[in-house]
Design an enzyme around this catalytic site. Structure first.
Site, PDB file in Angstrom:
ATOM      1  N   GLY A   1      21.095   5.512  18.705  1.00 10.16           N
ATOM      2  CA  GLY A   1      19.977   4.700  19.143  1.00 10.16           C
ATOM      3  C   GLY A   1      19.754   4.835  20.632  1.00 10.16           C
ATOM      4  O   GLY A   1      20.663   5.225  21.382  1.00 10.16           O
TER       5      GLY A   1
ATOM      6  N   GLN B   1      17.188   2.288  28.857  1.00  7.23           N
ATOM      7  CA  GLN B   1      18.141   3.382  29.054  1.00  7.23           C
ATOM      8  C   GLN B   1      17.478   4.626  29.639  1.00  7.23           C
ATOM      9  O   GLN B   1      18.165   5.528  30.104  1.00  7.23           O
ATOM     10  CB  GLN B   1      18.835   3.734  27.744  1.00  7.23           C
ATOM     11  CG  GLN B   1      19.768   2.640  27.252  1.00  7.23           C
ATOM     12  CD  GLN B   1      20.448   3.054  25.971  1.00  7.23           C
ATOM     13  OE1 GLN B   1      19.917   2.867  24.880  1.00  7.23           O
ATOM     14  NE2 GLN B   1      21.621   3.650  26.114  1.00  7.23           N
TER      15      GLN B   1
ATOM     16  N   CYS C   1      28.089   3.834  23.872  1.00  4.85           N
ATOM     17  CA  CYS C   1      26.715   3.726  24.359  1.00  4.85           C
ATOM     18  C   CYS C   1      26.405   4.932  25.231  1.00  4.85           C
ATOM     19  O   CYS C   1      27.242   5.348  26.047  1.00  4.85           O
ATOM     20  CB  CYS C   1      26.560   2.437  25.157  1.00  4.85           C
ATOM     21  SG  CYS C   1      24.919   2.172  25.830  1.00  4.85           S
ATOM     22  N   LEU C   2      25.214   5.487  25.071  1.00  2.00           N
ATOM     23  CA  LEU C   2      24.814   6.636  25.879  1.00  2.00           C
ATOM     24  C   LEU C   2      24.772   6.299  27.369  1.00  2.00           C
ATOM     25  O   LEU C   2      24.908   7.189  28.203  1.00  2.00           O
ATOM     26  CB  LEU C   2      23.458   7.162  25.416  1.00  2.00           C
ATOM     27  CG  LEU C   2      23.420   7.737  23.999  1.00  2.00           C
ATOM     28  CD1 LEU C   2      21.984   8.055  23.587  1.00  2.00           C
ATOM     29  CD2 LEU C   2      24.302   8.974  23.891  1.00  2.00           C
TER      30      LEU C   2
ATOM     31  N   HIS D   1      22.629  -3.653  18.680  1.00  2.00           N
ATOM     32  CA  HIS D   1      23.010  -3.025  19.953  1.00  2.00           C
ATOM     33  C   HIS D   1      21.762  -2.705  20.781  1.00  2.00           C
ATOM     34  O   HIS D   1      21.689  -3.029  21.968  1.00  2.00           O
ATOM     35  CB  HIS D   1      23.820  -1.758  19.650  1.00  2.00           C
ATOM     36  CG  HIS D   1      24.256  -0.978  20.840  1.00  2.00           C
ATOM     37  ND1 HIS D   1      25.586  -0.823  21.175  1.00  2.00           N
ATOM     38  CD2 HIS D   1      23.558  -0.283  21.773  1.00  2.00           C
ATOM     39  CE1 HIS D   1      25.676  -0.065  22.258  1.00  2.00           C
ATOM     40  NE2 HIS D   1      24.447   0.279  22.638  1.00  2.00           N
ATOM     41  N   GLU D   2      20.768  -2.084  20.156  1.00  2.00           N
ATOM     42  CA  GLU D   2      19.556  -1.698  20.886  1.00  2.00           C
ATOM     43  C   GLU D   2      18.734  -2.925  21.286  1.00  2.00           C
ATOM     44  O   GLU D   2      18.166  -2.961  22.382  1.00  2.00           O
ATOM     45  CB  GLU D   2      18.710  -0.721  20.062  1.00  2.00           C
ATOM     46  CG  GLU D   2      19.401   0.580  19.715  1.00  2.00           C
ATOM     47  CD  GLU D   2      20.072   1.282  20.889  1.00  2.00           C
ATOM     48  OE1 GLU D   2      19.564   1.217  22.024  1.00  2.00           O
ATOM     49  OE2 GLU D   2      21.124   1.912  20.667  1.00  2.00           O
TER      50      GLU D   2
ATOM     51  N   HIS E   1      20.085  -4.341  24.406  1.00  2.00           N
ATOM     52  CA  HIS E   1      19.597  -3.606  25.584  1.00  2.00           C
ATOM     53  C   HIS E   1      18.275  -4.184  26.081  1.00  2.00           C
ATOM     54  O   HIS E   1      18.049  -4.275  27.294  1.00  2.00           O
ATOM     55  CB  HIS E   1      19.385  -2.123  25.263  1.00  2.00           C
ATOM     56  CG  HIS E   1      20.585  -1.266  25.447  1.00  2.00           C
ATOM     57  ND1 HIS E   1      21.225  -1.127  26.652  1.00  2.00           N
ATOM     58  CD2 HIS E   1      21.250  -0.466  24.584  1.00  2.00           C
ATOM     59  CE1 HIS E   1      22.242  -0.289  26.528  1.00  2.00           C
ATOM     60  NE2 HIS E   1      22.284   0.119  25.267  1.00  2.00           N
TER      61      HIS E   1
END
Length: 152
Positions: free
Chosen positions: A46, A51, A88-89, A130-131, A134
């Site tokens: 995701g 991000q 996480c990216l 999670h997203e 963010h």
């Protein structure tokens, strides 16, 4: 389509609440297309707009059950509990156990502004939560109850 730079946890944009999307236009579609390409290139599950430095309530997900775009998403009716390792990216090489609901209903808009609802379970639910975090300026590292080292 173009690759976007993924910002890391040191950058303030990740800790700010995102604005509601009100215009469903070519600028939004370009952002969504770029985010999709960036997600696949980074090999993540995701990616949320902050991000890539954009404070809009937009995310994209693909956990192997098909690509999905989330605009102005809401997590409804969370049920059960799952505890699993997340990464996480925006937090390279950081992994930890996080508790999330096992299932939920996702309510969001598509790229044309049409509302939809989707029942999610397991990894798909985890990723949507999670997203969505963010988009509210929260990182998974604040929810970790046990950090782990990546397998070598």
């Amino acid at each position: 389509m173009a690759l976007r730079n993924i910002v890391t946890k040191e950058q303030d944009v990740l800790y700010k609440k995102c604005r509601t999307v009100e215009k469903f236009d070519e600028r939004l579609w370009t952002l969504l297309d770029d985010m999709k390409e960036t997600l696949y290139k980074a090999q993540g599950y995701g990616l949320a707009a902050p991000q890539v430095g954009i404070l809009k309530r937009v995310a994209v997900i693909d956990v192997g059950e098909g690509y999905i775009e989330l605009i102005n998403p809401e997590i409804l009716d969370p049920e059960g509990e799952q505890r699993d390792i997340e990464g996480c990216l925006s937090c390279p090489d950081v992994w930890g156990y996080v508790k999330r609901p096992y299932s939920c209903t996702l309510r969001a808009q598509d790229r044309n502004g049409e509302y939809y609802e989707k029942k999610l379970e397991g990894l798909f639910c985890r990723c949507a939560c999670h997203e969505t975090d963010h988009l509210d300026g929260k990182l998974f590292v604040d929810l970790v109850d046990e950090f782990v080292k990546p397998e070598e």
